[in-house]
Design an enzyme around this catalytic site. Structure first.
Site, short mmCIF file in Angstrom:
data_model
loop_
_atom_site.label_atom_id
_atom_site.label_comp_id
_atom_site.label_asym_id
_atom_site.label_seq_id
_atom_site.Cartn_x
_atom_site.Cartn_y
_atom_site.Cartn_z
CG ASP A 49 13.60 26.89 34.56
OD1 ASP A 49 12.93 25.99 34.05
OD2 ASP A 49 13.59 27.16 35.77
CG HIS A 99 10.98 30.61 33.47
ND1 HIS A 99 10.68 30.24 34.76
CD2 HIS A 99 12.28 31.00 33.49
CE1 HIS A 99 11.76 30.40 35.53
NE2 HIS A 99 12.74 30.87 34.78
CG HIS A 103 14.01 35.44 34.16
ND1 HIS A 103 14.98 35.62 35.11
CD2 HIS A 103 13.79 34.10 34.11
CE1 HIS A 103 15.34 34.43 35.60
NE2 HIS A 103 14.64 33.51 35.01
CG HIS A 192 18.78 27.51 34.46
ND1 HIS A 192 19.08 26.70 35.54
CD2 HIS A 192 17.82 28.37 34.88
CE1 HIS A 192 18.33 27.07 36.57
NE2 HIS A 192 17.56 28.07 36.20
ZN LIG Z 1 14.69 31.44 35.30
#
Ligand SMILES: [Zn+2]
Length: 235
Positions: A49, A99, A103, A192
């Site tokens: 991510d 995503h 954010h 991530h």
């Molecule tokens: Zn995230």
């Protein structure tokens, strides 16, 4: 609703007899979501991510070394910052997911804002990379009212995880230990390659962890797949 992508997935997978479908908690309220694949197959999905970041190419090099596919849930605003890197992820054969654009933590946010934000990232990712995501992951894993409608409009299936590395705060070995001890057939690993929308995030611990996780899981007999492959969206 019956036209949700999760149901479509279930129908597609029924052909192959796979019993992957597990819907996430609260999915009836916040929209269809999956968090694992078929536990009868020793397959597992790596997901990243918060990218792309300047460090993403290092992840691509590492994954290429082991010929391992992954799924990158990209942030639209990060894609605009690094469009060339976003394209490189696709060119390397990895899957892209949505995503969000900014954010945000979308709890308590109006449905219209949620739909606008994910629509923007869907458009940015498609325009900049040519890829059209069919998967979405909520920032911080936080879904809210509005996700169901947004997912239906954009044709996105929500994806959670079976293990999250806590890689934004743990050292490399602890990340690797955590992921490896929770690895399971059909599992989805969340790591991530960025940190939210930070411009120059230090993702070294994650990179080092992946360097330990991938060969260990291969040795244990796991086969790596994209999330869509894991969920039978692709043949
Ligand atoms: Zn995230």
């Amino acid at each position: 609703m019956a036209t949700s992508s999760a149901f479509a997935l279930a129908a597609g997978c029924a052909v192959t007899g796979a019993a992957w479908a597990v819907r996430g908690r609260s999915s009836s309220v916040f929209g269809p979501s999956v968090w694992r694949g078929d536990s009868n197959r020793k397959s597992i999905a790596l997901t990243f991510d918060d990218g792309p970041s300047a460090s993403t190419p290092q992840f691509l090099d590492l994954l290429a070394t082991y010929r391992v596919p992954a799924t990158f849930f990209q942030v639209g605003s990060n894609v605009l910052r690094h469009p060339d890197i976003a394209r490189a992820v696709v060119a390397a054969g990895h899957e892209l997911g949505n995503h969000s654009h900014s954010h945000l933590n979308f709890a308590l946010k109006p449905a219209s804002l949620i739909e606008r934000d994910f629509t923007r990232s869907q458009e940015v990712i498609h325009t900049e990379t040519g890829a059209k995501p069919v998967l979405v992951r909520a920032p911080f894993g936080v879904r809210w009212f509005g996700f169901r409608r947004m997912q239906a409009r954009l044709g996105l299936t929500g994806v959670m995880w079976t293990v999250i590395g806590l890689d934004w705060k743990l050292p490399a070995q602890a990340i690797a230990d955590r992921v490896l001890s929770h690895a399971t057939p059909g599992g989805i690993i969340c790591l991530h390659d960025g940190r939210g929308t930070e411009e120059n995030p230090d993702v070294t611990p994650t990179l080092e962890a992946v360097r330990r996780i991938v060969p260990s899981l291969m040795e244990a007999g796991y086969h790596f797949e994209s999330v869509s492959q894991l969920l039978c969206q692709k043949t």
